[in-house]
Design a protein around this motif. Structure first.
Motif, PDB file in Angstrom:
ATOM      1  N   LEU A  22      10.917   5.606  -2.797  1.00 35.99           N
ATOM      2  CA  LEU A  22      10.195   4.728  -1.879  1.00 35.99           C
ATOM      3  C   LEU A  22       9.351   5.549  -0.918  1.00 35.99           C
ATOM      4  O   LEU A  22       8.180   5.258  -0.687  1.00 35.99           O
ATOM      5  N   GLU A  23       9.948   6.585  -0.376  1.00 35.58           N
ATOM      6  CA  GLU A  23       9.220   7.420   0.574  1.00 35.58           C
ATOM      7  C   GLU A  23       7.986   8.044  -0.054  1.00 35.58           C
ATOM      8  O   GLU A  23       6.984   8.257   0.597  1.00 35.58           O
ATOM      9  N   MET A  24       8.094   8.359  -1.358  1.00 35.08           N
ATOM     10  CA  MET A  24       6.962   8.977  -2.031  1.00 35.08           C
ATOM     11  C   MET A  24       5.904   7.951  -2.427  1.00 35.08           C
ATOM     12  O   MET A  24       4.882   8.318  -2.969  1.00 35.08           O
ATOM     13  N   GLY A  25       6.165   6.701  -2.205  1.00 36.19           N
ATOM     14  CA  GLY A  25       5.140   5.697  -2.468  1.00 36.19           C
ATOM     15  C   GLY A  25       5.404   4.784  -3.638  1.00 36.19           C
ATOM     16  O   GLY A  25       4.543   3.996  -4.017  1.00 36.19           O
ATOM     17  N   LEU A  27       6.491   1.709  -4.415  1.00 37.74           N
ATOM     18  CA  LEU A  27       6.861   0.506  -3.691  1.00 37.74           C
ATOM     19  C   LEU A  27       6.929  -0.658  -4.662  1.00 37.74           C
ATOM     20  O   LEU A  27       6.082  -0.774  -5.556  1.00 37.74           O
ATOM     21  N   PRO A  28       7.928  -1.518  -4.493  1.00 38.20           N
ATOM     22  CA  PRO A  28       7.983  -2.698  -5.354  1.00 38.20           C
ATOM     23  C   PRO A  28       6.676  -3.467  -5.229  1.00 38.20           C
ATOM     24  O   PRO A  28       6.172  -3.675  -4.120  1.00 38.20           O
ATOM     25  N   SER A  47       0.745   8.188 -11.755  1.00 32.73           N
ATOM     26  CA  SER A  47      -0.023   7.946 -10.535  1.00 32.73           C
ATOM     27  C   SER A  47       0.533   6.708  -9.866  1.00 32.73           C
ATOM     28  O   SER A  47       0.759   5.700 -10.522  1.00 32.73           O
ATOM     29  N   SER A  49       0.307   4.637  -5.840  1.00 33.45           N
ATOM     30  CA  SER A  49      -0.257   4.617  -4.484  1.00 33.45           C
ATOM     31  C   SER A  49      -1.363   5.642  -4.295  1.00 33.45           C
ATOM     32  O   SER A  49      -1.477   6.240  -3.239  1.00 33.45           O
ATOM     33  N   GLY A  50      -2.129   5.886  -5.342  1.00 33.42           N
ATOM     34  CA  GLY A  50      -3.301   6.735  -5.193  1.00 33.42           C
ATOM     35  C   GLY A  50      -3.067   8.222  -5.307  1.00 33.42           C
ATOM     36  O   GLY A  50      -3.933   9.014  -4.993  1.00 33.42           O
ATOM     37  N   PHE A  51      -1.906   8.668  -5.742  1.00 32.91           N
ATOM     38  CA  PHE A  51      -1.759  10.094  -5.974  1.00 32.91           C
ATOM     39  C   PHE A  51      -0.862  10.373  -7.176  1.00 32.91           C
ATOM     40  O   PHE A  51      -0.218   9.471  -7.698  1.00 32.91           O
ATOM     41  N   ASP A  52      -0.859  11.631  -7.608  1.00 37.81           N
ATOM     42  CA  ASP A  52      -0.157  12.001  -8.839  1.00 37.81           C
ATOM     43  C   ASP A  52       1.174  12.658  -8.520  1.00 37.81           C
ATOM     44  O   ASP A  52       1.259  13.517  -7.660  1.00 37.81           O
ATOM     45  N   LEU A  53       2.163  12.250  -9.254  1.00 42.75           N
ATOM     46  CA  LEU A  53       3.506  12.780  -9.047  1.00 42.75           C
ATOM     47  C   LEU A  53       4.087  13.214 -10.363  1.00 42.75           C
ATOM     48  O   LEU A  53       3.746  12.679 -11.410  1.00 42.75           O
TER      49      LEU A  53
END
Lengths: 67, 705
Positions: A22-25, A27-28, A47, A49-53
């Motif tokens: 959740l902290e990393m983005g 989100l449900p 990807s 919330s707009g970034f790559d993980l």
């Protein structure tokens, strides 16, 4: 999910990891794109919330999704 | 009084947001690297003067949220949770990546709720602009009630604005983002009153993170736990809900302040994806990684050798010069033969360490290191390691000290411990001089299969052997150590970009400093102790050295130099070090060593490379470290029992394998003690490595002789 697919996050199955996710983005309700996997199929790159993980399959599998 | 106080500012933000760049831009060379007391998290502080105000800046580890899991995060939680700490900041600068405001803002909203004066810095506005994003700064500043500054941490744009705002003493924001659940409020109020806290959220953090706050006494922690139990609260409860609530707020906020999103997938992002397709490809990805490893190897062993030889020669010359120009006496001998060579032994490794960290820093700056972690994670995990273990293991080729410090990025304690444990097996640069001389001496210089040089092959084999020992030991430890903590790898993959050379420069300076001071002081102290052991002995045998040698060699017609060398050898034999060599001889005889090699094993316990110098002295070679001279002399050394040469291939292999596995490095022991917080792990490590070295050397000798 296969590379290139997009899905919507509906919830989490693991309490412990979910806080971190959740902290990393993660989100449900937000959409997540599966970009590509590492050569041995794990970990994977997504990807959200707009970034790559990068995350491991074991971690990714605690996220429930709707396609 | 407030005016004369120094202004204390903390720099917070998520990883890859340009925090270090901003820190370097603000403080320049005026920075200090240290550790937070009691923990091994690196503390970077710097100071500067803005219009007569002395400002101390502290660079906090990059984190996403106040909720702490890793060591780095715990330090930050502690700093913001303890008003009485000397690190508690007057203001916090939160740096946010403008291309990705969403998860940069999570920490920001938490800090606002804590009631700390916050200044928001938006970095990488140029990239955001390329993506067609435009942000209404005024609206953002008003909505959050915090000052907002736009900067470019790379070029330094906007820094003057930031400096101006820093000294204006920002007030705490009047906004509260997260509303604590009603049922928790009674507990929050009780804690707030008990500890005299400033805000509700601060008290809430005490409830949520009791375990992470080190400044609380056991008594206080119990008190908090009692309060929590009273209302049926447990740490972790509502954390997910809080995060979701915060993100809802952030999303609302962003909807208001974003003027337009013209191009959600800008060119730099597409380029980054294109690079990823090659660099994480199942064939090219690994080939390129191997190529980079090869390049690093080449630079450490070939290019760094040039300045190293230069340093070596100059220290030897200085030592000789001092020896001749200083008057006789133990104190002057200590300087010229103990301290100076000790310092030389440290300085000589600086080129290798600097070159290695230049590479690592460039790879990290460009974003490639995150891909290495991504590529290697699956393979490393099979051996009980983690994708993030790759960097420390690679650094281990230069020196285990900075390598072990590099394990701090591994969040999981078990993974980190295993990495620390096996890193000293990687053949560091101090093993190289030992390997070089022994290989040249005992391995025949011939070609096999027509094109491979046997000596070169053995050298490569030794590096491989060390690597295998690391991997196999990790694999075994995976089953032995039981930890409840889960290992995870949730990590941002930053977009590729050009490295910022200033940051690379700072990293090189930081790491080299860490090596010189951390390893240096141990090496220096031990080299003094060893000098004492080798220069003094029981009884008057040492004093009579010249007399005895003169009697013994009366018929030999020695030159003055030859005579002095014999005296030195005699002295070493009868010194404390020599005595110890004799004492341990029975223990090392099965490995094929005699007491002379025993002395070298003892003196090289502080640092492996001392082996070469000791061997030179004990075989009456004077102070030469010239490989050829030592080699010729050692080739003629006869084993009195067999009548054959002392250094046979069996002894050579036995020694090579011993040095590949044995710990033989005091500085590593010291650093492992610091990083693991006790003597337990360094002692297990020392026992294990020495045991493995002994047994393997024994097997090698017995098989070959």
């Amino acid at each position: 999910m296969r590379p290139g697919e997009i899905a919507v996050i509906s919830g989490f199955m693991d309490d412990e990891i979910s806080t971190k996710l959740l902290e990393m983005g993660f989100l449900p309700g937000s959409s997540v794109t599966y970009n590509f996997a590492a050569p041995f199929g794990d970990p994977i790159c997504v990807s959200v919330s707009g970034f790559d993980l990068s995350l491991r399959i074991a971690e990714a599998s605690t996220i429930s999704i709707l396609k | 009084m407030a005016e004369t106080k120094r202004l204390r500012i903390a720099l917070a933000g998520k990883p890859n947001s340009g925090k270090s760049s901003l820190f370097n831009q603000l403080t320049g060379l005026n920075q200090k690297i240290g550790n937070f007391p009691g923990v091994t998290v690196e503390k970077r502080t710097g100071s500067m003067n803005i219009n007569g105000v002395q400002v101390d800046i502290m660079d906090l580890p990059g984190i996403y949220s106040l909720y702490a899991r890793s060591l780095d995060e715990k330090v930050v939680a502690e700093i913001f949770g303890n008003h009485n700490s000397e690190y508690y900041p007057d203001e916090v600068v939160v740096i946010a990546d403008a291309t990705n405001l969403k998860n940069s803002f999570l920490l920001l909203t938490q800090l606002i709720d804590l009631g700390l004066p916050v200044i928001l810095v938006l970095n990488m506005m140029d990239l955001a602009a390329k993506a067609g994003q435009s942000i209404d700064i005024k609206k953002l500043s008003f909505a959050l009630d915090v000052p907002v500054v736009m900067i470019n941490a790379r070029s330094g744009e906007g820094l003057d604005d930031l400096k101006k705002i820093l000294t204006e003493r920002a007030k705490a924001s009047s906004r509260k983002v997260y509303k604590i659940e009603n049922e928790v409020m009674p507990a929050v109020t009780r804690i707030k009153d008990h500890f005299h806290l400033r805000s509700d959220y601060e008290a809430y953090q005490f409830l949520q993170q009791t375990g992470s706050l080190v400044h609380l006494t056991e008594e206080e922690k119990k008190h908090i736990y009692r309060i929590a139990t009273d209302i049926g609260f447990y740490p972790g409860k509502y954390q997910g809900a809080e995060t979701i609530r915060r993100y809802e707020f952030i999303q609302d906020l962003l909807n208001q302040v974003f003027i337009k999103v013209a191009n959600p997938n800008p060119q730099w992002k597409k380029t980054s994806y294109a690079i990823d397709r090659v660099l994480t490809h199942k064939v090219w990805g690994y080939l390129i990684f191997l190529g980079i490893l090869f390049l690093i190897f080449q630079s450490i062993f070939a290019w760094a050798q040039i300045p190293m030889d230069f340093i070596d020669e100059n220290f030897a010359r200085m030592s000789e010069w001092l020896d001749n120009s200083l008057p006789e006496g133990p104190l002057f001998d200590l300087i010229s033969q103990g301290i100076l060579p000790g310092i030389g032994g440290i300085v000589v490794f600086i080129p290798q360490i600097a070159v290695l960290f230049a590479f690592i820093s460039i790879l990290e700056e460009t974003g490639y290191m995150a891909r290495v972690v991504f590529l290697m994670d699956k393979i490393m995990r099979r051996f009980g390691l983690n994708g993030k273990s790759v960097v420390p293991l690679m650094s281990g080729w230069a020196c285990a000290i900075p390598a072990i410090m590099a394990t701090r990025t591994i969040e999981n304690w078990k993974d980190r411990l295993i990495t620390i444990f096996v890193t000293p097996f990687m053949s560091c640069s101090a093993r190289l001089p030992v390997f070089t001389i022994l290989v040249a001496l005992t391995i025949p210089d011939k070609m096999i299969w027509g094109f491979m040089n046997l000596q070169g092959l053995v050298m490569m084999g030794l590096y491989l052997l060390g690597f295998l020992a690391a991997i196999i030991s990790a694999f075994v430890m995976k089953f032995i150590i039981k930890v409840k903590e889960r290992s995870y790898l949730i990590m941002e993959l930053p977009t590729y970009r050009m490295p910022m050379w200033k940051n690379v420069g700072f990293t090189i300076v930081d790491k080299t400093k860490a090596f010189v001071f951390e390893a240096g002081k141990v090496i220096l102290a031990i080299s003094i102790v060893l000098w004492v052991l080798a220069s003094f002995g029981p009884g008057d045998e040492m004093q009579r050295a010249e007399e005895v040698v003169r009697d013994e060699s009366y018929n030999l017609r020695l030159t003055e130099q030859g005579f002095q060398d014999r005296v030195a050898a005699y002295k070493l034999e009868h010194s404390y070090a020599g005595k110890i060599g004799h004492v341990i001889e029975p223990a090392i005889r099965p490995l094929g060593y005699d007491w002379k090699i025993g002395i070298a094993l003892i003196t090289s316990f502080a640092a492996r490379e001392v082996f070469v110098g000791t061997i030179a002295t004990i075989y009456s070679l004077g102070s030469t470290e010239d490989e050829l001279t030592i080699r010729e002399r050692l080739e003629n050394e006869v084993n009195p029992e067999t009548g054959g040469p002392r250094f046979t291939m069996a002894v050579g292999f036995s020694l090579l394998i011993f040095y590949t596995f044995a710990m033989q490095c005091m500085s590593t022991i010291a650093i492992v003690k610091r990083e693991t917080g006790g003597w337990k792990w360094p002692m297990i490590q020392l026992g294990y490595m020495t045991g493995l070295a002994y047994i393997s050397a024994f097997i090698a000798y017995q098989l070959l002789s």
